[in-house]
Structure formats: C-alpha cells, structure tokens
Motif scaffolding. Structure first.
Motif, PDB file in Angstrom:
ATOM      1  N   PRO A 318       0.812  -1.236   0.000  1.00  0.00           N
ATOM      2  CA  PRO A 318       0.000   0.000   0.000  1.00  0.00           C
ATOM      3  C   PRO A 318       0.834   1.270   0.000  1.00  0.00           C
ATOM      4  CG  PRO A 318      -0.834  -1.582   1.606  1.00  0.00           C
ATOM      5  CD  PRO A 318       0.481  -2.117   1.139  1.00  0.00           C
ATOM      6  N   ILE A 319       1.902   1.296   0.797  1.00  0.00           N
ATOM      7  CA  ILE A 319       2.702   2.524   0.888  1.00  0.00           C
ATOM      8  C   ILE A 319       3.347   2.841  -0.456  1.00  0.00           C
ATOM      9  CG2 ILE A 319       4.693   3.593   1.980  1.00  0.00           C
ATOM     10  CD1 ILE A 319       2.274   3.450   3.759  1.00  0.00           C
ATOM     11  N   ARG A 320       3.934   1.843  -1.076  1.00  0.00           N
ATOM     12  CA  ARG A 320       4.565   2.088  -2.369  1.00  0.00           C
ATOM     13  C   ARG A 320       3.529   2.406  -3.429  1.00  0.00           C
ATOM     14  NH1 ARG A 320       9.025  -1.706  -5.557  1.00  0.00           N
ATOM     15  NH2 ARG A 320       9.248  -0.292  -7.355  1.00  0.00           N
ATOM     16  N   TYR A 321       2.417   1.730  -3.394  1.00  0.00           N
ATOM     17  CA  TYR A 321       1.374   1.945  -4.394  1.00  0.00           C
ATOM     18  C   TYR A 321       0.847   3.388  -4.330  1.00  0.00           C
ATOM     19  CZ  TYR A 321      -3.060   1.237  -6.894  1.00  0.00           C
ATOM     20  OH  TYR A 321      -4.107   1.331  -7.773  1.00  0.00           O
ATOM     21  N   VAL A 322       0.447   3.794  -3.125  1.00  0.00           N
ATOM     22  CA  VAL A 322      -0.071   5.159  -2.967  1.00  0.00           C
ATOM     23  C   VAL A 322       1.045   6.183  -3.197  1.00  0.00           C
ATOM     24  CG1 VAL A 322      -1.136   6.778  -1.349  1.00  0.00           C
ATOM     25  CG2 VAL A 322      -1.872   4.388  -1.396  1.00  0.00           C
ATOM     26  N   GLY A 323       2.244   5.895  -2.692  1.00  0.00           N
ATOM     27  CA  GLY A 323       3.358   6.825  -2.869  1.00  0.00           C
ATOM     28  C   GLY A 323       3.739   7.012  -4.323  1.00  0.00           C
ATOM     29  N   LEU A 395      -7.373   8.883  -9.157  1.00  0.00           N
ATOM     30  CA  LEU A 395      -6.488   8.860  -7.994  1.00  0.00           C
ATOM     31  C   LEU A 395      -7.290   8.670  -6.711  1.00  0.00           C
ATOM     32  CD1 LEU A 395      -3.672   9.354  -6.681  1.00  0.00           C
ATOM     33  CD2 LEU A 395      -4.275  11.779  -6.629  1.00  0.00           C
ATOM     34  N   LYS A 396      -8.376   9.401  -6.572  1.00  0.00           N
ATOM     35  CA  LYS A 396      -9.193   9.314  -5.359  1.00  0.00           C
ATOM     36  C   LYS A 396      -9.790   7.925  -5.184  1.00  0.00           C
ATOM     37  CE  LYS A 396     -12.947  11.788  -3.059  1.00  0.00           C
ATOM     38  NZ  LYS A 396     -13.921  12.916  -3.168  1.00  0.00           N
ATOM     39  N   ILE A 397     -10.285   7.334  -6.273  1.00  0.00           N
ATOM     40  CA  ILE A 397     -10.904   6.003  -6.178  1.00  0.00           C
ATOM     41  C   ILE A 397      -9.876   4.967  -5.746  1.00  0.00           C
ATOM     42  CG2 ILE A 397     -11.953   4.169  -7.546  1.00  0.00           C
ATOM     43  CD1 ILE A 397     -13.346   6.338  -9.191  1.00  0.00           C
ATOM     44  N   ARG A 398      -8.716   4.970  -6.343  1.00  0.00           N
ATOM     45  CA  ARG A 398      -7.708   3.952  -6.039  1.00  0.00           C
ATOM     46  C   ARG A 398      -7.152   4.100  -4.618  1.00  0.00           C
ATOM     47  NH1 ARG A 398      -7.972   4.398 -11.349  1.00  0.00           N
ATOM     48  NH2 ARG A 398      -7.370   2.639 -12.690  1.00  0.00           N
ATOM     49  N   GLN A 400      -8.690   5.502  -2.012  1.00  0.00           N
ATOM     50  CA  GLN A 400      -9.735   5.129  -1.057  1.00  0.00           C
ATOM     51  C   GLN A 400      -9.921   3.618  -0.993  1.00  0.00           C
ATOM     52  OE1 GLN A 400     -13.202   7.366  -2.195  1.00  0.00           O
ATOM     53  NE2 GLN A 400     -12.536   9.222  -1.115  1.00  0.00           N
ATOM     54  N   GLN A 401      -9.823   2.943  -2.133  1.00  0.00           N
ATOM     55  CA  GLN A 401      -9.902   1.474  -2.102  1.00  0.00           C
ATOM     56  C   GLN A 401      -8.744   0.878  -1.319  1.00  0.00           C
ATOM     57  OE1 GLN A 401     -10.057   0.384  -6.227  1.00  0.00           O
ATOM     58  NE2 GLN A 401     -12.276   0.733  -6.422  1.00  0.00           N
ATOM     59  N   THR A 402      -7.571   1.460  -1.485  1.00  0.00           N
ATOM     60  CA  THR A 402      -6.413   0.964  -0.724  1.00  0.00           C
ATOM     61  C   THR A 402      -6.601   1.190   0.767  1.00  0.00           C
ATOM     62  OG1 THR A 402      -4.995   1.483  -2.619  1.00  0.00           O
ATOM     63  CG2 THR A 402      -3.912   1.121  -0.500  1.00  0.00           C
ATOM     64  N   ILE A 403      -7.145   2.334   1.134  1.00  0.00           N
ATOM     65  CA  ILE A 403      -7.352   2.633   2.560  1.00  0.00           C
ATOM     66  C   ILE A 403      -8.386   1.684   3.160  1.00  0.00           C
ATOM     67  CG2 ILE A 403      -8.210   4.394   4.157  1.00  0.00           C
ATOM     68  CD1 ILE A 403      -7.040   6.505   2.267  1.00  0.00           C
ATOM     69  N   LYS A 404      -9.458   1.427   2.444  1.00  0.00           N
ATOM     70  CA  LYS A 404     -10.500   0.539   2.971  1.00  0.00           C
ATOM     71  C   LYS A 404     -10.004  -0.882   3.164  1.00  0.00           C
ATOM     72  CE  LYS A 404     -14.417   3.096   1.032  1.00  0.00           C
ATOM     73  NZ  LYS A 404     -15.557   3.041   0.075  1.00  0.00           N
ATOM     74  N   SER A 405      -9.029  -1.270   2.362  1.00  0.00           N
ATOM     75  CA  SER A 405      -8.533  -2.652   2.462  1.00  0.00           C
ATOM     76  C   SER A 405      -7.560  -2.853   3.618  1.00  0.00           C
ATOM     77  CB  SER A 405      -7.844  -3.043   1.154  1.00  0.00           C
ATOM     78  OG  SER A 405      -6.692  -2.227   0.933  1.00  0.00           O
ATOM     79  N   GLN A 406      -7.212  -1.791   4.330  1.00  0.00           N
ATOM     80  CA  GLN A 406      -6.246  -1.912   5.427  1.00  0.00           C
ATOM     81  C   GLN A 406      -6.975  -2.155   6.742  1.00  0.00           C
ATOM     82  OE1 GLN A 406      -3.079  -2.034   4.445  1.00  0.00           O
ATOM     83  NE2 GLN A 406      -3.968  -1.644   2.408  1.00  0.00           N
ATOM     84  N   GLU A 442      -9.504  15.773   0.719  1.00  0.00           N
ATOM     85  CA  GLU A 442     -10.590  14.802   0.921  1.00  0.00           C
ATOM     86  C   GLU A 442     -10.035  13.403   1.155  1.00  0.00           C
ATOM     87  OE1 GLU A 442     -12.935  15.179  -2.539  1.00  0.00           O
ATOM     88  OE2 GLU A 442     -13.717  17.188  -2.052  1.00  0.00           O
ATOM     89  N   ILE A 443      -9.029  13.024   0.385  1.00  0.00           N
ATOM     90  CA  ILE A 443      -8.436  11.696   0.578  1.00  0.00           C
ATOM     91  C   ILE A 443      -7.785  11.604   1.953  1.00  0.00           C
ATOM     92  CG2 ILE A 443      -6.715  10.085  -0.300  1.00  0.00           C
ATOM     93  CD1 ILE A 443      -7.116  11.280  -3.062  1.00  0.00           C
ATOM     94  N   MET A 444      -7.124  12.664   2.382  1.00  0.00           N
ATOM     95  CA  MET A 444      -6.470  12.651   3.690  1.00  0.00           C
ATOM     96  C   MET A 444      -7.505  12.503   4.815  1.00  0.00           C
ATOM     97  SD  MET A 444      -4.259  15.671   5.505  1.00  0.00           S
ATOM     98  CE  MET A 444      -5.789  16.538   5.862  1.00  0.00           C
TER      99      MET A 444
END
Length: 714
Positions: A318-323, A395-398, A400-406, A442-444
C-alpha cells in the motif's frame, strides 16, 4: 652724392695721388696737402657737411684717375685746379652736368606718365559705359529676379511639405508587406506579423495624440487612421488566435516545447482577454485529456519500453502503491507548471524548492509593476487546475480502495501521513484552493477517518475481555501490544513532521520553539488519546479486580511506567506524560505511606508515636500507659533489633516494582522512620514529659539512627 664716409686710409691714399712727383718731394709746400692736414687736425669728421665734401672730393679723384691713367701729365687735374684756385668752379660744373642728366631722365619719365594718364582716361570712359549698361540691365531684369526668388521660396516650402508628407505616410500608413503579414494566409505567424502589429499599435498611439488636440483637420485625420488601423489590427489578432488554437490542440504529447513564436503570440493575446480565455480553454481540455491518458498508462502499462513498470503491479504494497501514484502526480504537476511558465513567460521568483509560495494577489501586497505578473500567475493556476482535473477521480478512487482494504492501524496511519505530506507540498506549490489540493484534502480526511476507526476498534477490543492482573502484577500483554502500536505511530508522525521553512536565516527564538511544540502536541493529541485512553482504562479496571490497595498501587505503577517508557523521547507527548507522571506519583505516595506504616510497626515505635500524637498538651507523655517507661524500654529494644535486621537498600515487599521505584519508596519510608524516631527522641528528652533517666532510656542518638538507616539527618 654718396651718403657714406670712406675709411681714412682710402681718403689719405686718394689725396696723396692728387699731387705730382715734384709735390711728393716738397709735400710741406703743397697747398692741398696743407688744407687736408688742417681739416683732419682741426675739423670734426662727424660733421655731415665735412663728410659730404670729402666724399665728393674722393669721387673727383677717382674720376680723374680713371680717365687719364696717370695724374702726372694731367694739366687740368684737381691739383692744377687747386693751384689756380678753381676747385669751386669745377664742382659747380659737375653739378650742372649732373642736373642736365637728371632733367633728361625726368623728361622721359614725364612722357611715360603722360601716356599712362591717357590710358587711364580711356579706361574711365569704358568703365562708365559698362556701369551705364549694367544699370540698364539691372533695371530690365529686376522683375525676373524677384519672380525667381519667389519661386525658390515656393520650392523650399514645397520640399519641406513633401518631406513632411513622406514622413507622415511612413509613420501612419502600412506598407504592402506589412498589410500582407496582417491579412494574408500565405505568410505564417512570426516576426513579420509581430512587427506589423507593433507598428499598428504605434500608429494608434500617435493618433491618440492627434485626437487630444483641438478640433480640425488633425482630429479628422486621427479618426480616419484609427478606423483604418483598427480593422488591420483585428485581422492580426484573429490570425494569431486561429494559429494558437491550432497549435494548442497539438500539445498532447509527453514532451512539450514552447517556441519563441508561441510565447510571443500569448503575450500579444493578453491584450485580448476574451481570445486568450478561449485559447486557454482549448489548451486546458487538450492537456487534461493528455495527462489523464498518461496517468492511466503509468498505472496499467508503465513506460514506453516497459520501464518503469506499471504502478498497479505494486498494489500489494500500500505505501509504495499510494506513494508512486502521488509522486507521479507531483512530478507531472511540476513539469506541467514549468511548461505553463514557459508559455506565459513567467520568470523565476527565487523561491526555494518546497518552500511556501506567496500569492501577492491574495495578500494585497501588489505593486504597480507586479500586477500583470500576478494576473499571469492567476491564469496559470486556473489552467494548471484544469490540466490536472482529469487525474483527480481515478487517484481518489484507487487511494480510497487501498485505505478501505487496510485493517492495521499502523498501515492506515502511514498512508494518512503520506497523503498529508503530499497535501501540504501541493498547497505550498499550487495553493490551498487548487483542485488537486482539495482532492488530496478529501483523501487525507478519509484516511484519517479510517485510521481512527481502527484505533477505536482496537480500544473496544481491549475493553471487551478484561482479566485480573497476573500474580507478578506486571503490565498485561494487551497493554504492551497497544503501546507497541502507539510507538510505531509516534515514530511515523515524528518522521513526517513538516516544518515551515526558515527563509529569513534568523534562528527562531524560545517563544517560537514553544509555540511550534505546542502546535505539534495539539495535532497529535487526538491520536494519542484514541490510542492510549482505552489501554489506561483497561489497566484501571484490571487494578480494581485486586482487593488490596497495595497490589492496586503496584499494578498501576507498573502499567504507568510502561506507558511512560513508550512515550519518552517525543516532544509532542510531554503534556500527556506530565499527567501520567502525576498519577504515578499518587501511587508512589500511597505505597510509600503504606510501607512506612509497615516499617513503623516492625520497629516497635508505633505505640509510642500513637500516644505522642494523641496526648493532651498538658499531660506528660510518661504518664500515658502506652508510653510509660517500661513500654518505652521495650519499644527501644525492638527498634534496636529492627535496625540490625533491616536492609537499607531494598525490601522484599517492593520486589514487584521496578528497581528504581522500589529503591526510592524504601528510602522514603526509612527517611520517615528516621524522622519519627527523631520526633520521639525529642519528646523523651523534653523535661515536660517527665521521663526518669531519660538520658539512659534512649541508647542511640538521632544522628546515629539516621546513619544506620542510610538516610542522614535532615
């Protein structure tokens, strides 16, 4: 007659030559010789008359010598003349002869002068005739001369007017080449068109000067020229507009290069905001679509040759993906801003990379010279938002999906702080009101909400199943797990703190540092409360399951010490540590009091101290049954045994505490025992308490007891 005086030897030689040979032998009787000698001896030779006479006499002698060759046979010589007394006559004769010669010479001169006079008279006559003819000719040509002078003046005036007309036409009219550059499609947009437009602008500026004068021909000429140039100027702007529209649709490539012609065209269109807005709309649509396609390619395809690899291949991290997604957005935005700055011709403002960009238009700090630059900056920001608009939704969709999966709070917090970092970076670079800054905000918020949800869920799990403390009263394992998580969260927050750049170069003062620390502490307080409060509540409820206050205090100290150890080393936890240390101090005080009570009982001093504290002030202590001499002797014996058996460094009762607290509590309790003995000793030694043999009852002094207990006397 010569005017110069001959040297004396010559005169002497000449006069001696006048005498005959017979006179040489008898010079004493020669009358000329005698006269000359007399003249030479008695006369002044400097006299002009004497000198003239001598010169004349010398000439006579020379003339006579040259004519005869010999003076001896000349019977008519000067000597003979002197002998006859006729020298004057001779001289007069010669003068008369010279006069005749002068007369003859002057007669010839006179004839010549008469002839010259006749010629001069003839010349005067001719000159008079010529003067008469000139006067007649001047009188006859005066009208022609005046007419010719008038024509010359008219010619000069016409020449000046012709020059003015030529200059006027050159200044206020366009050449055929300039007209073609403004209107013809055959001539591309370039320096020729820009030069022609500059000339039209200059013509219109000069016409405004004509229009500012009084009404007349100049004003009408200015109106005509303004109308004439307006059409051609609009033709030039329309030509630039069409060319820029076509070129803007071509900025769909990854590598962008702005030509000098394109930059100059944009500078021209700033004078026509309506045309420029249409161009910017076309350019924004083109760039937005292009950047969106590039973003999707970076997510799914990667680079043109497969490198870099697609970003979605790292979706498991997740960190590398979002980063990687945020880094691509940031890098693309930086490149897009450079492209737009080159397009608008905006110069660098000397801002450090990553430092806060100051928007003077918003702060009201505009000066006259920077108004146009700030308008360009405003257009650039709007166009940059338009260009990056397409990347916001994917960007927002991806993310948020990553955040929900954590499910873990640590990973959720790391993602939230990573997004927070890029949000602050974007706000410093493109402003708070930018579209991408809003999307990241919003993402933050969504990331922090997910993080707090995981913290709250963890807290609820801690309070769901509460077990009694272990026999060793050690901190429970759930507390250690919660503190481990909190420690990692604090490490992430500490490493992701963003400090404001110190551009002034001056070191911040103490007040500024305190304010910064307070700000950090306030920012992290919600996280600290959400992570720590459930764990502390769990420990409090577990402690309540113990019946004894002693065990509850020991368990509380062990738990609080573990929490303080986890919080130590971070400046943004100082306020919470102060609260926890105060609560821990209460438990320490409780243990110290209880441990002191236990030691007093063991020492045998409890009855005496109770009697001392409860007696009436008028009653002697020795008269109380609990403090009689016998009881005092027994207590002192017990106390002596206590001193010999007590360990001054530690106590078995405190073995469940950390060594630091066990030693401090035991030492504090022994210090109180020493003070209690000193109080009892003072009371026994007081005469008002009427102890007999009081000096022998207490075998140890206060100092000795304090030394034996290892605390010293206060």
């Amino acid at each position: 007659m010569s005017s110069s005086l001959s040297p004396r030897p010559t005169i002497t030689r000449d006069f001696s030559s006048f005498s005959s040979p017979s006179a040489t032998t008898s010079s004493a009787r020669n009358p000329l010789h005698l006269k000359v000698n007399r003249l030479l001896s008695g006369s002044n030779l400097e006299d002009s008359g004497t000198r003239a006479a001598l010169d004349t006499l010398g000439e006579f002698a020379q003339d006579e010598g040259g004519a005869s060759g010999s003076r001896r046979g000349n019977a008519t010589g000067i000597g003979a003349a002197l002998k006859r007394g006729g020298l004057r006559k001779e001289v007069d004769g010669r003068m008369a002869e010279g006069s005749r010669e002068f007369l003859e010479a002057f007669s010839k001169v006179n004839d010549k002068l008469s002839m010259l006079q006749s010629h001069l008279d003839a010349m005067h006559v001719c000159c008079d005739e010529v003067q008469t003819q000139l006067e007649k000719a001047n009188t006859g040509t005066r009208y022609l001369l005046e007419h010719a002078e008038g024509l010359r003046q008219q010619r000069a005036t016409t020449t000046v007017q012709q020059t003015l007309v030529h200059l006027f036409l050159n200044r206020f009219t366009l050449t055929d080449a300039e007209l073609d550059a403004l209107t013809s499609r055959e001539i591309p947009v370039g320096p020729e068109l820009f030069d022609a437009m500059d000339k039209v602008e200059r013509i219109r500026a000069d016409c405004r000067a004509l229009l500012s004068g009084e009404a007349g021909e100049g004003t009408q000429a200015g109106l005509d020229i303004m109308e004439y140039t307006k059409q051609h100027l609009e033709s030039g702007y329309q030509k630039i507009f069409k060319w820029c529209s076509f070129e803007s649709r071509g900025f769909s490539k990854d590598s962008l290069e702005v030509s000098v012609t394109m930059r100059s065209a944009f500078q021209r269109l700033k004078k026509r905001p309506d045309l420029l807005d249409e161009i910017l709309f076309v350019l924004g649509s083109t760039r937005s679509s292009s950047i969106l396609n590039l973003f999707l390619d970076a997510l799914t395809r990667g680079g043109p040759t497969g490198l870099p690899r697609p970003i979605e291949l790292h979706a498991h991290d997740p960190i590398r993906y979002v980063g990687d997604m945020l880094a691509w957005i940031h890098q693309t935005m930086a490149g897009e801003r450079e492209f737009l700055e080159s397009l608008f011709g905006i110069k660098e403002d000397g801002r450090w990379v990553g430092s806060v960009r100051v928007w003077k238009m918003e702060t009201g700090e505009l000066d006259k010279g920077s108004v146009e630059a700030q308008l360009d900056e405003h257009r650039l920001r709007k166009l940059l938002d338009r260009d990056m608009e397409g990347c916001g939704r994917p960007l927002k969709i991806r993310v948020q999906q990553t955040i929900k999966s954590q499910e873990g709070s640590i990973m959720a917090y790391r993602i939230a702080t990573l997004i927070h970092f890029y949000k602050i970076t974007m706000e410093r670079t493109i402003g708070v009101e930018a579209l991408m800054s809003t999307v990241l905000g919003e993402i933050m918020e969504h990331a922090y909400e997910a993080f707090y949800e995981t913290l709250i869920a963890s807290g609820r799990s801690l309070l769901r199943f509460i077990q009694p403390p272990a026999a060793a009263l050690s901190p429970p394992a759930p507390l250690r797990e919660a503190l481990t998580t909190l420690r990692e969260v604090m490490a992430v927050y500490s490493s992701s703190l963003l400090e404001e750049p110190n551009e002034s170069g001056v070191a911040p003062d103490l007040e500024a540092l305190k304010a910064k620390a307070a700000t950090r502490e306030a920012e992290f307080k919600p996280v600290l409360d959400a992570a720590l409060d459930p764990a502390l509540t769990m420990c409090e409820k577990m402690g309540e399951m113990r019946a004894g206050e002693w065990d509850r205090a020991i368990f509380g100290i062990n738990c609080l010490e573990t929490v303080l150890s986890a919080l130590d080393g971070y400046e943004f936890t100082q306020e919470r540590m102060t609260v926890l240390e105060a609560e821990e101090a209460k438990h320490v005080e409780s243990l110290t009091s209880e441990h002191y009570s236990h030691l007093i009982k063991e020492s045998g001093l409890q009855p005496i101290l109770d009697a001392l504290h409860s007696k009436d002030a008028s009653t002697p202590l020795s008269h109380l049954p609990a403090a009689s001499g016998a009881i005092l002797t027994t207590s002192i014996a017990t106390f002596s045994q206590f001193l010999s058996t007590t360990d001054t460094l530690s106590s078995p009762r405190l073995s469940l505490l950390p060594p630091r607290f066990a030693a401090s509590i035991h030492r504090a309790a022994l210090d109180r025992v020493s003070k209690s003995y000193a109080e009892m000793w003072s009371a026994v030694m007081d005469e008002s308490n009427r102890y007999e043999g009081r000096t022998t009852l207490l075998r140890r002094s206060r100092e000795e007891v304090a030394t034996l207990l290892g605390v010293g006397l206060h």
